[in-house]
Scaffold this motif. Structure first.
Motif, mmCIF file in Angstrom:
data_model
loop_
_atom_site.group_PDB
_atom_site.id
_atom_site.type_symbol
_atom_site.label_atom_id
_atom_site.label_comp_id
_atom_site.label_asym_id
_atom_site.label_seq_id
_atom_site.Cartn_x
_atom_site.Cartn_y
_atom_site.Cartn_z
ATOM 1 N N TYR A 17 0.812 -1.219 0.000
ATOM 2 C CA TYR A 17 0.000 0.000 0.000
ATOM 3 C C TYR A 17 0.851 1.276 0.000
ATOM 4 O O TYR A 17 0.436 2.292 -0.515
ATOM 5 C CB TYR A 17 -0.947 0.007 1.203
ATOM 6 N N ASN A 18 2.003 1.234 0.632
ATOM 7 C CA ASN A 18 2.899 2.403 0.681
ATOM 8 C C ASN A 18 4.346 1.953 0.450
ATOM 9 O O ASN A 18 5.211 2.179 1.294
ATOM 10 C CB ASN A 18 2.794 3.107 2.046
ATOM 11 N N TYR A 42 5.269 9.061 9.577
ATOM 12 C CA TYR A 42 6.080 7.954 9.049
ATOM 13 C C TYR A 42 5.881 6.705 9.901
ATOM 14 O O TYR A 42 5.719 5.583 9.387
ATOM 15 C CB TYR A 42 7.558 8.350 9.033
ATOM 16 N N THR A 43 5.881 6.887 11.201
ATOM 17 C CA THR A 43 5.707 5.758 12.113
ATOM 18 C C THR A 43 4.345 5.103 11.913
ATOM 19 O O THR A 43 4.226 3.868 11.921
ATOM 20 C CB THR A 43 5.882 6.216 13.572
ATOM 21 N N GLU A 44 3.305 5.906 11.720
ATOM 22 C CA GLU A 44 1.969 5.359 11.471
ATOM 23 C C GLU A 44 1.953 4.527 10.188
ATOM 24 O O GLU A 44 1.334 3.456 10.133
ATOM 25 C CB GLU A 44 0.931 6.490 11.372
ATOM 26 N N ILE A 45 2.640 5.011 9.148
ATOM 27 C CA ILE A 45 2.719 4.259 7.898
ATOM 28 C C ILE A 45 3.421 2.925 8.124
ATOM 29 O O ILE A 45 2.967 1.875 7.658
ATOM 30 C CB ILE A 45 3.441 5.087 6.815
ATOM 31 N N ILE A 46 4.531 2.976 8.840
ATOM 32 C CA ILE A 46 5.292 1.754 9.115
ATOM 33 C C ILE A 46 4.432 0.750 9.894
ATOM 34 O O ILE A 46 4.346 -0.429 9.542
ATOM 35 C CB ILE A 46 6.585 2.075 9.895
ATOM 36 N N LYS A 47 3.778 1.217 10.949
ATOM 37 C CA LYS A 47 2.971 0.316 11.775
ATOM 38 C C LYS A 47 1.782 -0.259 11.010
ATOM 39 O O LYS A 47 1.370 -1.396 11.248
ATOM 40 C CB LYS A 47 2.473 1.050 13.022
ATOM 41 N N SER A 48 1.245 0.522 10.079
ATOM 42 C CA SER A 48 0.008 0.119 9.395
ATOM 43 C C SER A 48 0.180 -1.101 8.496
ATOM 44 O O SER A 48 -0.800 -1.757 8.151
ATOM 45 C CB SER A 48 -0.544 1.282 8.567
#
Length: 199
Positions: free
Chosen positions: A36-37, A58-64
């Motif tokens: 997705y990213n 960035y952290t939210e993207i990584i965790k998601s």
């Protein structure tokens, strides 16, 4: 990354009599949520990090990528065991790089924000995948990778996962962990074998 992790996971599972097919398949699917990213994951962009989002975004993207991976596993009806591996492959670990970056920039940084909030591995195969994932990523990030460095990385990752409690629910014995370490060192050395430098 996922292909190399699958080689490591299969070898480790075989060494202790765990389910090699599940370990290998789980490794190949564990990061599917990253589709997705993809441009925000360093293994896809040559070890760099993007600078168009702040450290919290960035952290939210990584965790998601974990939840998104589970969504895909359910959508395409992957076996429950593989879904569990996707859920558990980061356990509730701290995303150390982004946490350390946040400490350099902000005051009152909450470490809980920089943690995955996922279950600890509940099977031997899931625990193996978690270890192989971190070890392969650490090895890949090294510029020069000597045999001594490989030994250090394997020992360091496994010890930290034990100390932090990530293997507590995995059913792995200390004897099995020792065998896993031994085979991971051997397999990593074959994956990243030292090449003769030609002048």
């Amino acid at each position: 990354h996922s292909q190399d992790v699958s080689v490591l996971a299969e070898a480790a599972a075989e060494a202790i009599g765990a389910n090699t097919l599940l370990a290998k398949a789980g490794a190949l699917y564990h990061d599917i949520g990253k589709i997705y990213n993809p441009d925000y994951f360093t293994e896809n962009i040559g070890g760099r990090t993007r600078e168009d989002v702040n450290i919290y975004q960035y952290t939210e993207i990584i965790k998601s990528h974990v939840a998104k991976g589970v969504e895909l596993a359910r959508k395409y009806r992957l076996p429950k065991e593989i879904e569990n591996i996707i859920w558990e492959h980061h356990s509730d670990s701290l995303i150390k790089y982004f946490y350390q970056q946040a400490l350099k920039t902000f005051t009152n940084v909450d470490p809980e924000f920089f943690k995955y909030h996922n279950p600890k591995p509940r099977s031997k195969e899931s625990a193996i995948l978690m270890l192989c994932d971190v070890i392969e990523a650490r090895a890949r990030s090294e510029g020069e990778l000597s045999y001594e460095k490989i030994d250090y990385i394997v020992d360091d990752v496994v010890l930290s996962k034990i100390i932090e409690g990530h293997l507590d629910n995995s059913k792995l014995t200390l004897f099995e962990i020792s065998k896993i370490k031994e085979v991971l060192k051997k397999t990593l050395k074959s994956l990243y074998h030292q090449r003769i430098k030609y002048s």
